[in-house]
Design a protein around this motif. Structure first.
Motif, PDB file in Angstrom:
ATOM      1  N   ALA A  83       0.820  -1.214   0.000  1.00  0.00           N
ATOM      2  CA  ALA A  83       0.000   0.000   0.000  1.00  0.00           C
ATOM      3  C   ALA A  83       0.854   1.264   0.000  1.00  0.00           C
ATOM      4  O   ALA A  83       0.376   2.341  -0.384  1.00  0.00           O
ATOM      5  N   VAL A  84       2.104   1.155   0.417  1.00  0.00           N
ATOM      6  CA  VAL A  84       2.988   2.318   0.496  1.00  0.00           C
ATOM      7  C   VAL A  84       3.538   2.617  -0.894  1.00  0.00           C
ATOM      8  O   VAL A  84       4.118   1.756  -1.551  1.00  0.00           O
ATOM      9  N   ASP A  85       3.369   3.858  -1.334  1.00  0.00           N
ATOM     10  CA  ASP A  85       3.804   4.263  -2.675  1.00  0.00           C
ATOM     11  C   ASP A  85       5.240   4.772  -2.703  1.00  0.00           C
ATOM     12  O   ASP A  85       5.958   4.558  -3.680  1.00  0.00           O
ATOM     13  N   SER A  86       5.644   5.478  -1.638  1.00  0.00           N
ATOM     14  CA  SER A  86       6.986   6.072  -1.660  1.00  0.00           C
ATOM     15  C   SER A  86       7.525   6.245  -0.255  1.00  0.00           C
ATOM     16  O   SER A  86       6.785   6.246   0.734  1.00  0.00           O
ATOM     17  N   ILE A  87       8.839   6.393  -0.196  1.00  0.00           N
ATOM     18  CA  ILE A  87       9.556   6.662   1.049  1.00  0.00           C
ATOM     19  C   ILE A  87      10.082   8.090   1.001  1.00  0.00           C
ATOM     20  O   ILE A  87      10.676   8.508  -0.002  1.00  0.00           O
ATOM     21  N   VAL A  88       9.853   8.839   2.072  1.00  0.00           N
ATOM     22  CA  VAL A  88      10.453  10.160   2.222  1.00  0.00           C
ATOM     23  C   VAL A  88      11.730   9.994   3.020  1.00  0.00           C
ATOM     24  O   VAL A  88      11.696   9.555   4.180  1.00  0.00           O
ATOM     25  N   LEU A  89      12.852  10.320   2.402  1.00  0.00           N
ATOM     26  CA  LEU A  89      14.151  10.199   3.065  1.00  0.00           C
ATOM     27  C   LEU A  89      14.543  11.545   3.661  1.00  0.00           C
ATOM     28  O   LEU A  89      14.815  12.493   2.922  1.00  0.00           O
ATOM     29  N   PRO A  90      14.579  11.652   4.994  1.00  0.00           N
ATOM     30  CA  PRO A  90      14.968  12.926   5.607  1.00  0.00           C
ATOM     31  C   PRO A  90      16.477  13.128   5.562  1.00  0.00           C
ATOM     32  O   PRO A  90      17.247  12.201   5.311  1.00  0.00           O
ATOM     33  N   LYS A  91      16.880  14.369   5.779  1.00  0.00           N
ATOM     34  CA  LYS A  91      18.305  14.717   5.843  1.00  0.00           C
ATOM     35  C   LYS A  91      19.051  14.270   4.592  1.00  0.00           C
ATOM     36  O   LYS A  91      20.218  13.869   4.655  1.00  0.00           O
ATOM     37  N   ALA A  92      18.413  14.327   3.436  1.00  0.00           N
ATOM     38  CA  ALA A  92      19.077  13.934   2.191  1.00  0.00           C
ATOM     39  C   ALA A  92      20.173  14.945   1.876  1.00  0.00           C
ATOM     40  O   ALA A  92      19.904  16.140   1.750  1.00  0.00           O
ATOM     41  N   GLU A  93      21.402  14.446   1.730  1.00  0.00           N
ATOM     42  CA  GLU A  93      22.529  15.351   1.518  1.00  0.00           C
ATOM     43  C   GLU A  93      23.460  14.933   0.389  1.00  0.00           C
ATOM     44  O   GLU A  93      24.442  15.623   0.115  1.00  0.00           O
ATOM     45  N   SER A  94      23.183  13.811  -0.259  1.00  0.00           N
ATOM     46  CA  SER A  94      24.055  13.372  -1.349  1.00  0.00           C
ATOM     47  C   SER A  94      23.311  12.467  -2.310  1.00  0.00           C
ATOM     48  O   SER A  94      22.343  11.801  -1.938  1.00  0.00           O
ATOM     49  N   ALA A  95      23.791  12.446  -3.550  1.00  0.00           N
ATOM     50  CA  ALA A  95      23.240  11.520  -4.537  1.00  0.00           C
ATOM     51  C   ALA A  95      23.512  10.080  -4.121  1.00  0.00           C
ATOM     52  O   ALA A  95      22.707   9.189  -4.362  1.00  0.00           O
ATOM     53  N   ALA A  96      24.663   9.857  -3.457  1.00  0.00           N
ATOM     54  CA  ALA A  96      25.028   8.501  -3.045  1.00  0.00           C
ATOM     55  C   ALA A  96      24.000   7.912  -2.094  1.00  0.00           C
ATOM     56  O   ALA A  96      23.696   6.711  -2.150  1.00  0.00           O
ATOM     57  N   SER A  97      23.446   8.735  -1.200  1.00  0.00           N
ATOM     58  CA  SER A  97      22.459   8.226  -0.246  1.00  0.00           C
ATOM     59  C   SER A  97      21.178   7.806  -0.957  1.00  0.00           C
ATOM     60  O   SER A  97      20.530   6.827  -0.556  1.00  0.00           O
ATOM     61  N   ILE A  98      20.807   8.508  -2.014  1.00  0.00           N
ATOM     62  CA  ILE A  98      19.617   8.144  -2.788  1.00  0.00           C
ATOM     63  C   ILE A  98      19.860   6.846  -3.550  1.00  0.00           C
ATOM     64  O   ILE A  98      19.008   5.946  -3.575  1.00  0.00           O
ATOM     65  N   ARG A  99      21.029   6.738  -4.173  1.00  0.00           N
ATOM     66  CA  ARG A  99      21.346   5.514  -4.905  1.00  0.00           C
ATOM     67  C   ARG A  99      21.425   4.308  -3.974  1.00  0.00           C
ATOM     68  O   ARG A  99      20.950   3.213  -4.310  1.00  0.00           O
ATOM     69  N   ILE A 136      21.291  15.397  -6.160  1.00  0.00           N
ATOM     70  CA  ILE A 136      20.261  14.551  -5.568  1.00  0.00           C
ATOM     71  C   ILE A 136      19.091  14.386  -6.531  1.00  0.00           C
ATOM     72  O   ILE A 136      18.547  13.292  -6.701  1.00  0.00           O
ATOM     73  N   GLY A 137      18.711  15.467  -7.187  1.00  0.00           N
ATOM     74  CA  GLY A 137      17.542  15.452  -8.063  1.00  0.00           C
ATOM     75  C   GLY A 137      17.687  14.559  -9.277  1.00  0.00           C
ATOM     76  O   GLY A 137      16.681  14.177  -9.886  1.00  0.00           O
ATOM     77  N   THR A 138      18.922  14.222  -9.641  1.00  0.00           N
ATOM     78  CA  THR A 138      19.158  13.367 -10.804  1.00  0.00           C
ATOM     79  C   THR A 138      19.790  12.033 -10.417  1.00  0.00           C
ATOM     80  O   THR A 138      20.332  11.328 -11.259  1.00  0.00           O
ATOM     81  N   ALA A 139      19.682  11.655  -9.143  1.00  0.00           N
ATOM     82  CA  ALA A 139      20.423  10.494  -8.636  1.00  0.00           C
ATOM     83  C   ALA A 139      19.811   9.150  -8.987  1.00  0.00           C
ATOM     84  O   ALA A 139      20.528   8.154  -9.074  1.00  0.00           O
ATOM     85  N   SER A 140      18.489   9.090  -9.169  1.00  0.00           N
ATOM     86  CA  SER A 140      17.847   7.784  -9.327  1.00  0.00           C
ATOM     87  C   SER A 140      16.533   7.908 -10.074  1.00  0.00           C
ATOM     88  O   SER A 140      15.817   8.900  -9.921  1.00  0.00           O
ATOM     89  N   GLU A 141      16.217   6.878 -10.852  1.00  0.00           N
ATOM     90  CA  GLU A 141      14.920   6.831 -11.522  1.00  0.00           C
ATOM     91  C   GLU A 141      13.784   6.634 -10.528  1.00  0.00           C
ATOM     92  O   GLU A 141      12.623   6.871 -10.861  1.00  0.00           O
ATOM     93  N   ARG A 142      14.087   6.186  -9.325  1.00  0.00           N
ATOM     94  CA  ARG A 142      13.063   6.021  -8.294  1.00  0.00           C
ATOM     95  C   ARG A 142      12.618   7.356  -7.707  1.00  0.00           C
ATOM     96  O   ARG A 142      11.556   7.455  -7.102  1.00  0.00           O
ATOM     97  N   LEU A 143      13.449   8.370  -7.842  1.00  0.00           N
ATOM     98  CA  LEU A 143      13.130   9.665  -7.234  1.00  0.00           C
ATOM     99  C   LEU A 143      11.916  10.281  -7.915  1.00  0.00           C
ATOM    100  O   LEU A 143      11.819  10.295  -9.145  1.00  0.00           O
TER     101      LEU A 143
END
Length: 283
Positions: A83-99, A136-143
């Motif tokens: 049922a969960v569509d997405s995760i909100v990741l707090p304290k996002a500070e790098s593309a590496a953390s998103i990947r 960060i904005g271009t780090a992943s297709e999941r974003l």
């Protein structure tokens, strides 16, 4: 889908969660992070496991930050609930953390047999996050969205929440457009549905944002109105698109219309207005 009004609700208050799920919010964000005391974080995770699918609108969960004792299990609980569509990741500070989160989700989804990938929303709420927003904005297709977190950004900058934050808004909006994801403004840190809220929502919409977080159900309608084009704006956008498309059939790339110069750039803007009017997620 469009996140005009995203209602954030504490995971440790089941009554509020149930009310939020039935609200007209475009998205409900169930919060395991700042809104939940340390001694309730583990217990509140069971709320995520039991979340039902919404009849309308999206469902997101704000997990605890990378490096905290709760992050890994929070993410696993989200991946286990379809049922969960997405995760909100707090304290996002790098593309590496998103990947890294995307790779973790891929493994969890495969193990759980989940067929619909979880999306990621990055919460930009520190100087490092603002500085790295474009990466960060271009780090992943999941974003699927970038969100400004004013409370933590205010604390880390030593700047009053009431001060101007346009530098951060501009950075996040630019990053979102580079990544082709939604740009979401942070909440007013009050529960009031008043002119201050309406003004902040209109201002964010005028800047180009796609929506705004709210922290009380009473604020949903005001914020949705601010991010919904008026009938007059919709009619004009339809006419602009029709005129430019007709001109293209005649081999013309630009033309004069009602004293204005029209070209493909204005057509893109008009199409975005029409997408907002139908609830489509901007490209």
């Amino acid at each position: 889908m469009s996140r005009r009004a995203a209602l954030c609700v504490p995971a440790n208050e089941p009554r509020k969660v149930a009310k939020a799920l039935g609200s007209p919010a475009d998205e409900v964000v169930v919060d395991l992070e700042d809104a939940v005391p340390v001694d309730e974080k583990v217990g509140s995770r069971s709320t995520v496991a039991d979340l039902p699918a919404r009849d309308h609108g999206a469902l997101a969960v704000r997990v605890n930050a990378v490096g905290t004792p709760w992050h890994e299990e929070d993410v696993a609980a989200c991946a286990a609930n379809p049922a969960v569509d997405s995760i909100v990741l707090p304290k996002a500070e790098s593309a590496a953390s998103i990947r890294a989160l995307g790779e973790r989700l891929e493994a969890l989804e495969s193990a759980a047999g989940r067929t619909r990938p979880l999306r990621i929303q990055a919460l930009i709420e520190s100087p490092a996050g603002v500085h790295q927003a474009a990466a960060i904005g271009t780090a992943s297709e999941r974003l699927c969205a970038l969100i400004i977190g004013y409370a933590d950004l205010s604390a880390s900058m030593g700047r009053r929440v009431e001060a101007s934050w346009q530098f951060a808004q501009d950075a996040v909006l630019l990053a979102a457009r580079l990544g082709g994801v939604e740009a979401i403004d942070g909440p007013q840190l009050t529960v009031a549905d008043d002119e201050r809220l309406a003004g902040a929502a209109r201002s964010a919409a005028d800047l180009g944002f796609d929506g705004k977080w709210v922290i009380h159900p009473a604020q949903i309608g005001t914020v949705q109105t601010a991010f919904t084009p008026s009938p007059e704006e919709i009619a004009e956008a339809r006419e602009i698109v029709a005129v430019i498309e007709h001109a293209a059939t005649e081999g013309r790339g630009a033309l004069t219309w009602r004293g204005r110069m029209l070209d493909e750039a204005l057509a893109v803007s008009a199409r975005r207005t029409l997408d907002r009017s139908t609830g489509k997620e901007p490209a």
